[in-house]
Design a protein around this motif. Structure first.
Motif, PDB file in Angstrom:
ATOM      1  N   HIS A 392      -9.922 -57.079  -3.205  1.00 44.15           N
ATOM      2  CA  HIS A 392      -9.726 -56.992  -4.704  1.00 44.15           C
ATOM      3  C   HIS A 392      -8.148 -56.353  -4.806  1.00 44.15           C
ATOM      4  O   HIS A 392      -7.637 -56.143  -5.886  1.00 44.15           O
ATOM      5  N   GLY A 393      -7.551 -56.312  -3.711  1.00 43.03           N
ATOM      6  CA  GLY A 393      -5.936 -55.987  -3.842  1.00 43.03           C
ATOM      7  C   GLY A 393      -5.755 -54.440  -3.981  1.00 43.03           C
ATOM      8  O   GLY A 393      -4.535 -54.007  -4.270  1.00 43.03           O
ATOM      9  N   ASN A 394      -6.731 -53.626  -3.476  1.00 35.28           N
ATOM     10  CA  ASN A 394      -6.754 -52.245  -3.396  1.00 35.28           C
ATOM     11  C   ASN A 394      -6.336 -51.730  -2.037  1.00 35.28           C
ATOM     12  O   ASN A 394      -6.694 -52.375  -1.086  1.00 35.28           O
ATOM     13  N   LEU A 395      -5.651 -50.571  -2.107  1.00 41.78           N
ATOM     14  CA  LEU A 395      -5.549 -49.704  -0.883  1.00 41.78           C
ATOM     15  C   LEU A 395      -6.768 -49.444  -0.068  1.00 41.78           C
ATOM     16  O   LEU A 395      -7.555 -48.641  -0.797  1.00 41.78           O
ATOM     17  N   GLU A 396      -6.897 -49.769   1.019  1.00 38.95           N
ATOM     18  CA  GLU A 396      -8.011 -49.242   1.810  1.00 38.95           C
ATOM     19  C   GLU A 396      -7.564 -48.743   3.377  1.00 38.95           C
ATOM     20  O   GLU A 396      -6.378 -49.243   3.764  1.00 38.95           O
ATOM     21  N   TYR A 397      -8.321 -48.032   4.114  1.00 41.33           N
ATOM     22  CA  TYR A 397      -7.852 -47.469   5.247  1.00 41.33           C
ATOM     23  C   TYR A 397      -9.066 -47.672   6.106  1.00 41.33           C
ATOM     24  O   TYR A 397     -10.267 -47.663   5.920  1.00 41.33           O
ATOM     25  N   ARG A 398      -8.562 -48.092   7.509  1.00 45.49           N
ATOM     26  CA  ARG A 398      -9.721 -48.510   8.443  1.00 45.49           C
ATOM     27  C   ARG A 398      -9.220 -47.657   9.824  1.00 45.49           C
ATOM     28  O   ARG A 398      -8.170 -47.514   9.811  1.00 45.49           O
ATOM     29  N   PRO A 399     -10.343 -47.571  10.656  1.00 46.92           N
ATOM     30  CA  PRO A 399      -9.903 -46.576  11.807  1.00 46.92           C
ATOM     31  C   PRO A 399      -8.981 -47.304  12.658  1.00 46.92           C
ATOM     32  O   PRO A 399      -9.041 -48.656  12.626  1.00 46.92           O
ATOM     33  N   VAL A 400      -8.070 -46.687  13.428  1.00 47.70           N
ATOM     34  CA  VAL A 400      -7.241 -47.139  14.256  1.00 47.70           C
ATOM     35  C   VAL A 400      -7.802 -47.979  15.696  1.00 47.70           C
ATOM     36  O   VAL A 400      -9.124 -47.385  15.988  1.00 47.70           O
ATOM     37  N   SER A 401      -7.311 -48.854  16.146  1.00 42.98           N
ATOM     38  CA  SER A 401      -7.891 -49.619  17.379  1.00 42.98           C
ATOM     39  C   SER A 401      -7.241 -48.452  18.599  1.00 42.98           C
ATOM     40  O   SER A 401      -6.328 -48.009  18.444  1.00 42.98           O
ATOM     41  N   LYS A 402      -8.384 -48.424  19.474  1.00 42.81           N
ATOM     42  CA  LYS A 402      -7.991 -47.438  20.707  1.00 42.81           C
ATOM     43  C   LYS A 402      -7.122 -48.305  21.782  1.00 42.81           C
ATOM     44  O   LYS A 402      -6.891 -47.795  22.805  1.00 42.81           O
ATOM     45  N   GLU A 403      -6.867 -49.474  21.533  1.00 43.06           N
ATOM     46  CA  GLU A 403      -5.989 -50.267  22.311  1.00 43.06           C
ATOM     47  C   GLU A 403      -4.783 -50.937  21.527  1.00 43.06           C
ATOM     48  O   GLU A 403      -4.602 -51.366  20.571  1.00 43.06           O
ATOM     49  N   SER A 404      -3.661 -50.547  22.395  1.00 45.11           N
ATOM     50  CA  SER A 404      -2.369 -51.023  21.898  1.00 45.11           C
ATOM     51  C   SER A 404      -2.016 -52.301  21.697  1.00 45.11           C
ATOM     52  O   SER A 404      -2.960 -53.217  22.470  1.00 45.11           O
ATOM     53  N   GLY A 405      -1.718 -52.964  20.794  1.00 42.11           N
ATOM     54  CA  GLY A 405      -1.546 -54.497  20.445  1.00 42.11           C
ATOM     55  C   GLY A 405      -0.413 -55.006  21.321  1.00 42.11           C
ATOM     56  O   GLY A 405      -0.160 -56.139  21.456  1.00 42.11           O
ATOM     57  N   ASN A 406       0.401 -54.133  22.157  1.00 46.80           N
ATOM     58  CA  ASN A 406       1.524 -54.463  22.872  1.00 46.80           C
ATOM     59  C   ASN A 406       1.902 -53.446  23.806  1.00 46.80           C
ATOM     60  O   ASN A 406       2.635 -52.556  23.372  1.00 46.80           O
ATOM     61  N   ARG A 407       1.281 -53.521  25.083  1.00 50.11           N
ATOM     62  CA  ARG A 407       1.443 -52.497  26.039  1.00 50.11           C
ATOM     63  C   ARG A 407       3.001 -52.395  26.485  1.00 50.11           C
ATOM     64  O   ARG A 407       3.328 -51.267  27.139  1.00 50.11           O
ATOM     65  N   GLY A 408       3.793 -53.562  26.400  1.00 50.49           N
ATOM     66  CA  GLY A 408       5.127 -53.343  26.482  1.00 50.49           C
ATOM     67  C   GLY A 408       5.943 -52.410  25.535  1.00 50.49           C
ATOM     68  O   GLY A 408       7.186 -52.323  25.887  1.00 50.49           O
ATOM     69  N   VAL A 409       5.490 -52.184  24.464  1.00 53.00           N
ATOM     70  CA  VAL A 409       5.990 -51.462  23.477  1.00 53.00           C
ATOM     71  C   VAL A 409       5.307 -50.107  22.991  1.00 53.00           C
ATOM     72  O   VAL A 409       6.134 -49.078  22.957  1.00 53.00           O
ATOM     73  N   LEU A 410       4.079 -50.106  23.230  1.00 50.11           N
ATOM     74  CA  LEU A 410       3.316 -48.791  22.930  1.00 50.11           C
ATOM     75  C   LEU A 410       2.219 -48.739  23.955  1.00 50.11           C
ATOM     76  O   LEU A 410       1.246 -49.806  24.103  1.00 50.11           O
ATOM     77  N   ARG A 411       2.314 -47.668  24.375  1.00 51.45           N
ATOM     78  CA  ARG A 411       0.944 -47.276  25.479  1.00 51.45           C
ATOM     79  C   ARG A 411       0.096 -45.825  25.139  1.00 51.45           C
ATOM     80  O   ARG A 411       0.521 -45.296  24.179  1.00 51.45           O
TER      81      ARG A 411
END
Length: 604
Positions: A392-411
């Motif tokens: 509906h175009g509204n702000l929502e929050y969801r829990p963070v993933s426990k896995e990095s999306g790119n281990r070459g950048v963020l671990r």
């Protein structure tokens, strides 16, 4: 997870050391708190002046209403990419405030200069002091005492620290910082760096260099490398002054506007008129400051914050010292690699999980104070949530993933890039200094070589072009401290020194100037204090002296016999060329009053 004992111990020492100054500061904050709207105590003439230019709806609310009035402190200009998006923010914030029955006014503007534009130019000598000027401009803007909270629109190097110092001088008011986001990724930072080095060697011409720079800095938004500007955004989030997950959302997107709307809503909830009064002077405490230091270590952030965070802490009555940075560096793992500490830019960092993943990992490892107050109102646990837009175009929050999306950048904290932080303190017979080691190769952590002494950064380039620097050496660049010439960044030296290092020479930099968040693979002992202009021992170094920089041991030492060293007289320099032109004559009062680098290099 219980708090790591070193983090707990550093915080406890900071609290105890700061007690007298902090108690006095909090007494002033509490005394300034009002009942009801701040403007209610103004005389009729005062108040009429304050709403004279408003439209009928706002004028009625300000004249007779009990609702909050929010100050907007704006660093907008349309020359600098990071600040251009703020052009439309004041009207957006005013509209959002009216929707909630409140008002908002632009209380004032602050200057926003760009070190990227002034790099290597005379204007750079005003850059550091612009922080304190911005703090004063913020105080002037709020001095009309019409406001119940303030929203700060600022991004880059000295702007955010200056705004926060100014905000803390009005510590009774809530404060929310609203970022505008980074520009989309252009050419890779590695490609840009290669062209810069080729130009330094005469292998690329000006047109080729300009094309590479223009493809890198190509649209509205913050520069995408991890320098001071983006370190600022990291700090504001990990210190709880941004809404969760908002630091690196692109400009002019639905999510960016939704986060701004939520910021206005939260502001009205945390004023003295709301249900969750959160004055910034009490919100930012010793734990928040320690969290900021931890964030710098975990991300390999800008060395400029060994100046700025010290000055910010002082503004809140907190006695932060370089020793605190050093103690935390030993236990905080490096979880991010963002250029110049890696190939990625901040957009890649954000896409890999960004601040939400980083904070989640640090909290789970017991390496961050989770019980601090924040503008989100839920401690640091709120910052484990990822913002998005629902159907509906509204702000929502969801829990963070426990896995990095790119281990070459963020671990994860369990598999860091380094077991320790990216910033270290050095000490020795030249005084104290700091070094950023997050991207320094392991075989360059210790450099022992003869000194080549310079009193101006341009002299290094000239010596390089004459072929005099094709050897091992440590470049000593002195008379670059705050009292000498405003402590400019010396990032212009990076391509030259990088070329020499790539040729196999063992080179390093030793200076009482700055090197910023852009310092990279070449070891650089910077912020040397006392500075040469104040009679610091860096002024005793002579050409040919053997100097040993040991980042492992935390030392920087001129290898000269103690009796000879004690008898040497510090050199002097003709600084007349730094005193006038490009507005520098107006900043003499700052140069004359500047603190030492380890005290923040400011005038307060």
């Amino acid at each position: 997870m219980s708090l790591h004992p070193t983090v707990a111990a550093v915080t406890a020492r900071l609290v105890e050391r700061s007690r007298p100054g902090r108690d006095a500061y909090l007494s002033r904050v509490d005394a300034a708190k009002g009942d009801g709207t701040q403007r209610r105590h103004l005389s009729c003439g005062n108040l009429a002046h304050g709403f004279a230019a408003c439209g009928p709806e706002d004028k009625a609310a300000l004249r007779d209403g009990p609702a909050a009035n929010i100050a907007i402190i704006n660093s907008y200009n349309d020359m600098l990419s990071a600040h251009q998006p703020y052009e439309r923010y004041p009207e957006l914030i005013r509209h959002l405030a009216r929707e909630h029955g409140a008002t908002a006014q632009v209380a004032g503007g602050v200057p926003a200069m760009c070190d990227g534009v002034t790099q290597g130019q005379p204007g750079m000598e005003m850059s550091l002091f612009s922080r304190d000027l911005i703090a004063m401009a913020t105080a002037v803007s709020l001095s009309h005492d019409m406001f119940d909270g303030a929203m700060y629109l600022g991004i880059c190097d000295k702007i955010v620290p200056g705004l926060l110092i100014g905000a803390l001088s009005f510590g009774q008011l809530p404060a929310i910082f609203i970022p505008s986001g980074p520009m989309p990724s252009g050419i890779s930072n590695e490609e840009k760096s290669k062209v810069r080095q080729a130009y330094a060697e005469g292998k690329a011409n000006r047109a080729e260099l300009l094309e590479a720079e223009a493809r890198s800095y190509h649209s509205a938004g913050t520069c995408t490398f991890y320098g001071t500007a983006n370190s600022n955004q990291m700090l504001m989030e990990i210190m709880g002054l941004h809404l969760p997950g908002s630091s690196f959302v692109l400009p002019d997107t639905p999510l960016r506007d939704a986060l701004t709307a939520e910021a206005v809503k939260r502001m009205l909830q945390i004023t003295v008129l709301g249900s969750e009064y959160t004055p910034v002077g009490r919100m930012i405490d010793e734990r928040s400051i320690v969290n900021g230091v931890i964030g710098l270590h975990a991300t390999g952030g800008s060395t400029n914050h060994l100046l700025h965070l010290v000055a910010i802490a002082r503004a809140a009555g907190i006695d932060l010292r370089w020793d605190d940075f050093d103690a935390l560096s030993g236990v905080i793992p490096l979880l991010a690699r963002v250029y110049p500490n890696g190939y990625a830019d901040v957009n890649h960092f954000h896409d890999a999980g960004g601040m939400t993943f980083l904070i989640d990992q640090l909290l789970d490892a017991g390496l961050l104070h989770g019980d601090v107050r924040t503008v989100a109102g839920q401690g640091m646990d709120a910052y484990r949530q990822v913002p998005g837009i629902d159907a509906h175009g509204n702000l929502e929050y969801r829990p963070v993933s426990k896995e990095s999306g790119n281990r070459g950048v963020l671990r994860a904290a369990s598999e860091p890039f380094r077991a320790d932080g990216g910033l270290r303190m050095l000490s020795g017979n030249v005084g104290k200094a700091v070094i950023k080691i997050s991207s320094v190769p392991e075989d360059r952590m210790v450099i022992e070589a003869p000194a080549v002494v310079f009193d101006h950064q341009n002299d290094i380039k000239a010596a390089f072009e004459r072929g005099e620097l094709n050897r091992d050496f440590i470049a000593v660049v002195r008379f670059q401290g705050p009292r000498a010439n405003g402590m400019p960044e010396l990032h212009k030296l990076t391509p030259t020194l990088s070329v020499l290092q790539d040729r196999g020479h063992r080179v390093a930099l030793l200076t009482d100037g700055r090197m910023s968040g852009a310092s990279g693979r070449v070891p650089a002992a910077i912020h040397v204090t006392p500075e040469a202009e104040a009679g610091g021992p860096i002024g005793k170094i002579r050409d040919g002296d053997m100097v040993r920089l040991d980042a492992h041991a935390g030392t920087v030492q001129v290898l000269v016999a103690d009796d000879e060293w004690s008898q040497r007289v510090c050199a002097t320099a003709d600084l007349a060329g730094n005193q006038f032109g490009m507005g520098r004559e107006l900043f003499a009062i700052f140069r004359n009053a500047a603190n030492t680098a380890d005290a923040g290099a400011g005038v307060f």
